[in-house]
Design a protein around this motif. Sequence first.
Motif, PDB file in Angstrom:
ATOM      1  N   LEU A   1      -6.319  -2.477   1.953  1.00 53.33           N
ATOM      2  CA  LEU A   1      -5.893  -2.847   3.300  1.00 53.33           C
ATOM      3  C   LEU A   1      -5.748  -1.547   4.076  1.00 53.33           C
TER       4      LEU A   1
ATOM      5  N   PHE B   1      -9.074   7.847  -2.686  1.00 55.24           N
ATOM      6  CA  PHE B   1      -8.156   7.457  -1.611  1.00 55.24           C
ATOM      7  C   PHE B   1      -6.939   6.719  -2.159  1.00 55.24           C
ATOM      8  N   ILE B   2      -5.781   7.124  -1.693  1.00 54.37           N
ATOM      9  CA  ILE B   2      -4.565   6.406  -2.072  1.00 54.37           C
ATOM     10  C   ILE B   2      -3.795   6.005  -0.811  1.00 54.37           C
TER      11      ILE B   2
ATOM     12  N   MET C   1      -0.153   8.894  10.958  1.00 54.27           N
ATOM     13  CA  MET C   1      -0.906   7.971  11.803  1.00 54.27           C
ATOM     14  C   MET C   1      -0.107   6.675  11.903  1.00 54.27           C
ATOM     15  N   VAL C   2      -0.002   6.145  13.115  1.00 52.56           N
ATOM     16  CA  VAL C   2       0.698   4.867  13.248  1.00 52.56           C
ATOM     17  C   VAL C   2      -0.305   3.731  13.068  1.00 52.56           C
ATOM     18  N   PHE C   3       0.211   2.563  12.726  1.00 58.11           N
ATOM     19  CA  PHE C   3      -0.700   1.456  12.455  1.00 58.11           C
ATOM     20  C   PHE C   3      -0.033   0.131  12.786  1.00 58.11           C
TER      21      PHE C   3
ATOM     22  N   PHE D   1      -0.572  10.481   6.062  1.00 58.53           N
ATOM     23  CA  PHE D   1       0.739  10.106   6.591  1.00 58.53           C
ATOM     24  C   PHE D   1       0.843   9.964   8.117  1.00 58.53           C
TER      25      PHE D   1
ATOM     26  N   GLY E   1      -1.555   5.896   2.234  1.00 56.00           N
ATOM     27  CA  GLY E   1      -1.023   7.029   2.976  1.00 56.00           C
ATOM     28  C   GLY E   1      -2.106   8.003   3.413  1.00 56.00           C
TER      29      GLY E   1
ATOM     30  N   GLU F   1      -0.348  -4.134  11.449  1.00 56.03           N
ATOM     31  CA  GLU F   1      -0.934  -4.927  10.363  1.00 56.03           C
ATOM     32  C   GLU F   1      -1.560  -6.220  10.852  1.00 56.03           C
TER      33      GLU F   1
ATOM     34  N   ILE G   1      -5.740   4.476   8.335  1.00 57.35           N
ATOM     35  CA  ILE G   1      -4.843   4.918   7.265  1.00 57.35           C
ATOM     36  C   ILE G   1      -4.838   3.826   6.180  1.00 57.35           C
ATOM     37  N   VAL G   2      -4.866   4.241   4.931  1.00 58.99           N
ATOM     38  CA  VAL G   2      -4.889   3.283   3.821  1.00 58.99           C
ATOM     39  C   VAL G   2      -3.462   2.789   3.572  1.00 58.99           C
ATOM     40  N   LEU G   3      -3.275   1.462   3.614  1.00 55.72           N
ATOM     41  CA  LEU G   3      -1.922   0.925   3.420  1.00 55.72           C
ATOM     42  C   LEU G   3      -1.690   0.465   1.987  1.00 55.72           C
ATOM     43  N   GLU G   4      -2.690  -0.193   1.428  1.00 52.32           N
ATOM     44  CA  GLU G   4      -2.518  -0.743   0.075  1.00 52.32           C
ATOM     45  C   GLU G   4      -3.849  -0.817  -0.632  1.00 52.32           C
TER      46      GLU G   4
END
Lengths: 493, 138
Positions: free
Chosen positions: B39, B59-60, B97-99, B95, B62, B101, B20-23
């Motif tokens: 990230l 890609f954005i 998906m758990v992640f 949205f 989330g 860091e 999942i894209v965070l940033e």
Amino acid sequence: MNQSKLLKINPHESENPLDLSLKESFSLCQSQLRPPFPLKIPSPTEYSHLNLALIYGTLTEPNLAKTHITHLHAIVVDGYKLFTTTLINLTNQNYHKLPETPRAQLIWVTSQLVQVSAVKVDSLLISLLRQISGGDFSEPNLWLCVKLLEIFDQNWDRLLDEQPLVLKSAVFVFLRLLSDHYRLVGIGNLDDLKRLEADFCVKALRQRFALCMKIGRDLVRLLQDLVFIPEFREIWKDLLFDPSKFQVPGFTDISQLYCVRTSSQYFLLRISPEMETHLRFLLTHVKWGNQKRYQAWFAKKHLSLPGSETVIIDIVRFICCAHHPSNEIIHSDVISRWAVIGWLLTCCRKNYFLANVKLALFYDWLFFDEKVDNIMNIEPAMLLMVNSLPQYVDITHTLLEFLFLLVDNYDVHRKEMIARGASTSFGILVRKGVIRSLEPLISCSLLSPLLRERLSTFVSTSNLGVVMKGSSDFCSRQLERTRVAECHVEVSK
Amino acid sequence: MAPLKDIVPAATNTVNTRFIVLEKSNTIRDGKASTCLSLVADETAAVHFQMWGGECDAFIPGDIVQLTNGIFSYHKNNLVLRAGRKGRAEKIGEFTMVFVESPNMSEIRWSRDPKNPKKFVKEEGVVPDRSRIFTPSP
């Protein structure tokens, strides 16, 4: 694979499985889709392919849509179940990806399915109602409102007869939308839409009040927002002073409506399936401390239009009444409902919405009756008040103050009933162990003395037997343990 | 589908994973193409993913992305995951998906395996926990 005519797929986006299977069936059956249609009875596999092919054809070839539907009528052996359920899936998963033509065709084919009373057509209508986004005043969204109103209007008698649930759902949806649409001025087509919405709702309320009553107490919540519209002012007056006008045997007082808890299915109606998925994921999988990013994504996706603040009202109602986590989740480190609601409160900028969000949060408190109500509906408000102490005492203060404002003013002629509802709520929340006692609130020196006194009198006169051990200041003790409560900082910021 | 914690720098296009894209950082014009460092994470680890060309807009944060035949290697001194010429990155969801860091696979120090110089192994010692490029906002 060639470009889909059915869905807008962006570059770098994976192919959509439903789109693929429809397209595949369409190319497989293409030779059979023009008259003369083969007389042979299709095998079950052929039958499914043909159904899917006809969906693809109907939605993407508007000039041949009538032929496809005639074809469908000729072959159908399952009451249109496969055809309709596939459309439901398409609507739930991909409505926003449909280009203009397939959207228009979807509405057209839905009205055709209503006319033949297709199996599951009620669910299809409900799926479409859920695609109307609250607070979105763009042309395509308002178009969907108009189109669905036309279907309901043109099929009024049939739906009344066969699908009363879907008609009630439509009343719920359009009453809710009306309040948003009436607050807007200067948008082109809106006057016609408002007229259609108002006519539909007034017709339902005046002619079929017994049916509308089944919505329960949230019907009142929606109606009270419309009192400034003349026809609704009249309805409101009759509700309060002359209920016999609705010609429902036995209906003599508005409090009878207050007593009916609104079924959770209504709260799904104002939440899109995608928003529902995101909220349920947040409240099922996301752990405390990890919620920040999800909240930011949610806000960007669902709350970023100038009008979308209004949806927070519906989200809070959904969280309180339609998303009840299991005990396992409650006792895990997954973020709690009260915390998400606390965050949503901070997303409200206008007082009007804030007041309505607070009303949504406390609504079941006002009429709480153990026999019909669910403690899970009132739990988030209580936990939000208690857990916001001491750091977010403002939230506790605003909420508690608002609750007493409601008790005093929501319905002055039925004040006793409402006070009983609120005090029953406090009582059961303590008795069932949601909170150990009201002491954290009553002894909190950070809350105004007036408010604490009010709470103390309120619960003691209502004879709750709430344990109020000692009088040591809970808040000061809590302040020292502020670090523990820091999770809440994360939530509110 | 490999969990991110298992990826090891290598000069081959063999990474198949989803995240999942965070940033995202700002898109930079790099010669003809644009690139954008991001990230990304899954439930096991985070990593810096370099978007290239159309990916930068597609890609954005989330978005859930599936990477097929991607490469995890040093690119201008930074250890990044990317699709590369032979790989493909596709959005498959949003949205849900758990992640985690940390650890951040791009921040781990890798050195050549003495037994097999073609391979990289994690260097012993303190591993920086999180991304030093994408730091949490206050």
